[in-house]
Design an enzyme around this catalytic site. Structure first.
Site, short mmCIF file in Angstrom:
data_model
loop_
_atom_site.label_atom_id
_atom_site.label_comp_id
_atom_site.label_asym_id
_atom_site.label_seq_id
_atom_site.Cartn_x
_atom_site.Cartn_y
_atom_site.Cartn_z
N SER A 41 0.81 -1.23 0.00
CA SER A 41 0.00 0.00 0.00
C SER A 41 0.84 1.28 0.00
O SER A 41 0.31 2.35 -0.28
CB SER A 41 -0.94 0.01 1.21
OG SER A 41 -0.21 -0.21 2.40
N ASP A 330 -3.37 7.55 8.28
CA ASP A 330 -4.42 6.73 8.90
C ASP A 330 -3.77 5.84 9.96
O ASP A 330 -2.65 6.14 10.38
CB ASP A 330 -5.23 5.95 7.85
CG ASP A 330 -4.36 4.96 7.08
OD1 ASP A 330 -3.20 4.73 7.47
OD2 ASP A 330 -4.86 4.40 6.08
N HIS A 333 -0.62 4.17 7.69
CA HIS A 333 0.18 4.76 6.60
C HIS A 333 0.67 6.17 6.90
O HIS A 333 -0.06 6.98 7.47
CB HIS A 333 -0.66 4.78 5.32
CG HIS A 333 -1.13 3.43 4.92
ND1 HIS A 333 -2.44 3.03 5.04
CD2 HIS A 333 -0.46 2.37 4.42
CE1 HIS A 333 -2.55 1.78 4.64
NE2 HIS A 333 -1.37 1.35 4.25
#
Ligand SMILES: *[C@@H]1O[C@H](CO)[C@@H](O)[C@H](O)[C@H]1NC(C)=O
Ligand SMILES: *[C@@H]1O[C@H](CO)[C@@H](O)[C@H](O)[C@H]1NC(C)=O
Ligand SMILES: *[C@@H]1O[C@H](CO)[C@@H](O)[C@H](O)[C@H]1NC(C)=O
Length: 386
Positions: A41, A330, A333
């Protein structure tokens, strides 16, 4: 005859100005090498959008600082890791996600991004029930690269493809999700798992070398003990345990890359020290203009009666007022502020951030054209001393 003469003169002028341009600007800025990005990600620019039950970030408040404020599937507020590296070497942003590339619009110059949020080196990308596909595994990402290679050969021929791939940047962010998985599911076998990550990643890189890759840029894993969902536990031993295994993997990976480059002719690599970047950001926040390195900017984490309570980032969750003051976007991340810093230090930083060479050296070391003109490039562009 006159037109012929004037054509010759103007081509000469053109040739001279092109030569001048090559000397003034580093070759990679004018003609950056294609990027083939793999991993998780930190790098996904929309591949997971194609998976109905994948890990997604294609909704607000993700992308709030991306041009147009659009949620593209990047797991942060602005540009992501591949974007910042692409910008450093002379592109506007990451190459497109593999799922958006067709035979017609595959770009020979840009490369392709295969990365997929939630993936790892060993992970199968299935949920715990084993029925739902959550991401594209590293195996699938490499197979997708193979199909892109076939398309390139169709477009420009085998020889040109071989040359192109040898100059391209193969970029990786992987390993964090594997570590997260094993720490959660199989605590007694972490050591074995780390050894398996090391050997599996080694054979994945070797496979890409055999497919034509020569320049490998690998971001090591961050200290997972610093992410908000772990920090909120405020449990020193847990943080240390997680960081210990992140470091163990990073050490193994560094040894493995060194060994690969000494056995595979022409293979070069640079390790970007993600671990150091997160340590910097969370230990000396003021130095980086950060004010909150514990809470996520979007969503919330809290410890309630000994349990971590998580409100994920969503259109209705809390959004902090100044994103550039937060280290984390978040619950896991980093914000664009931190990612941008990572891109800068991996590109041109010293050995503490990029080793054994930095990205600038990795992408710049085959710029033979200007040197062939007999011009010294010392102090110019990518030949600058570090
Ligand atoms: C390529 O074409 C497809 C189909 O028309 C489109 O959906 C996609 O966005 C295009 N991708 C790029 C990178 O231009
Ligand atoms: C990782 O792999 C390299 C080379 O393949 C090897 O030298 C090193 O001992 C391995 N480390 C671990 C911890 O497995
Ligand atoms: C956001 O934070 C940064 C860093 O502290 C500061 O420079 C900037 O002025 C702030 N912006 C706003 C709109 O408050």
């Amino acid at each position: 005859m006159a037109p012929v003469v004037s054509t010759t003169v103007s081509s000469l002028v053109l040739a001279i100005s092109l030569a001048a341009a090559m000397i003034i600007f580093p070759a990679h800025a004018a003609n950056p090498p294609p990027i083939f990005a793999f991993g998780d990600s930190l790098s996904d620019v929309g591949n997971n959008n194609a998976l109905p039950d994948g890990f997604h970030a294609n909704f607000a408040h993700y992308g709030v600082d991306f041009p147009g404020g659009v949620a593209t599937g990047r797991f942060t507020n602005g540009y992501n890791f591949v974007d910042v590296i692409a910008k450093q070497i002379g592109f506007d942003q990451s190459p497109p996600p593999f799922v958006d590339v067709t035979e017609e619009n595959l770009s020979v110059k840009q490369g392709v991004n295969f990365a997929s949020g939630g993936s790892g080196i060993l992970l199968e990308c299935m949920d715990d029930t084993g029925t739902t596909k959550t991401c594209f595994t590293m195996r699938e990402q490499i197979d997708n690269f193979k199909s892109v290679k076939t398309l390139l050969e169709k477009k420009i021929g085998a020889d040109a493809t071989k040359k192109l791939l040898s100059e391209s940047l193969f970029l990786f962010t992987c390993g964090s999700n594997d570590l997260g998985y094993v720490i959660e599911h199989d605590l007694l076998n972490v050591e074995k798992f780390v050894a398996n990550m090391n050997t599996t990643f080694s054979s994945q890189l070797r496979e890409l070398y055999e497919l034509g890759g020569r320049k490998f840029a690998v971001a090591n894993v961050p200290d997972g003990g610093r992410i908000p969902i772990v920090q909120v536990l405020n449990n020193g031993p847990i943080e240390q345990f997680i960081n210990f295994y992140a470091q163990a993997f990073n050490d193994a990976e560094a040894a493995m890359l060194g060994e690969l480059s000494s056995t595979l002719p022409g293979m070069k690599y640079s390790i970007g020290n993600t671990y150091a970047v997160i340590v910097d950001a969370t230990s000396n926040p003021e130095k980086y203009g950060l004010k909150n390195v514990v809470q996520p900017c979007c969503g919330e984490v809290a410890l309630v009666n000994g349990e971590v309570e998580l409100t994920p980032c969503s259109p209705t969750s809390r959004l902090c007022s100044n994103r550039s003051e937060y280290a984390f976007w978040d619950q896991i991340h980093p914000t664009y502020a931190v990612v941008k810093y990572a891109g800068e230090v991996f590109y041109s930083g010293d050995l503490a951030y990029a080793a054994p060479i930095n990205l600038k050296q990795l992408v710049g070391d085959d710029q033979k054209a200007p040197r062939a003109c007999g011009v010294s490039l010392r102090g110019v562009g990518s030949f600058e001393a570090m």
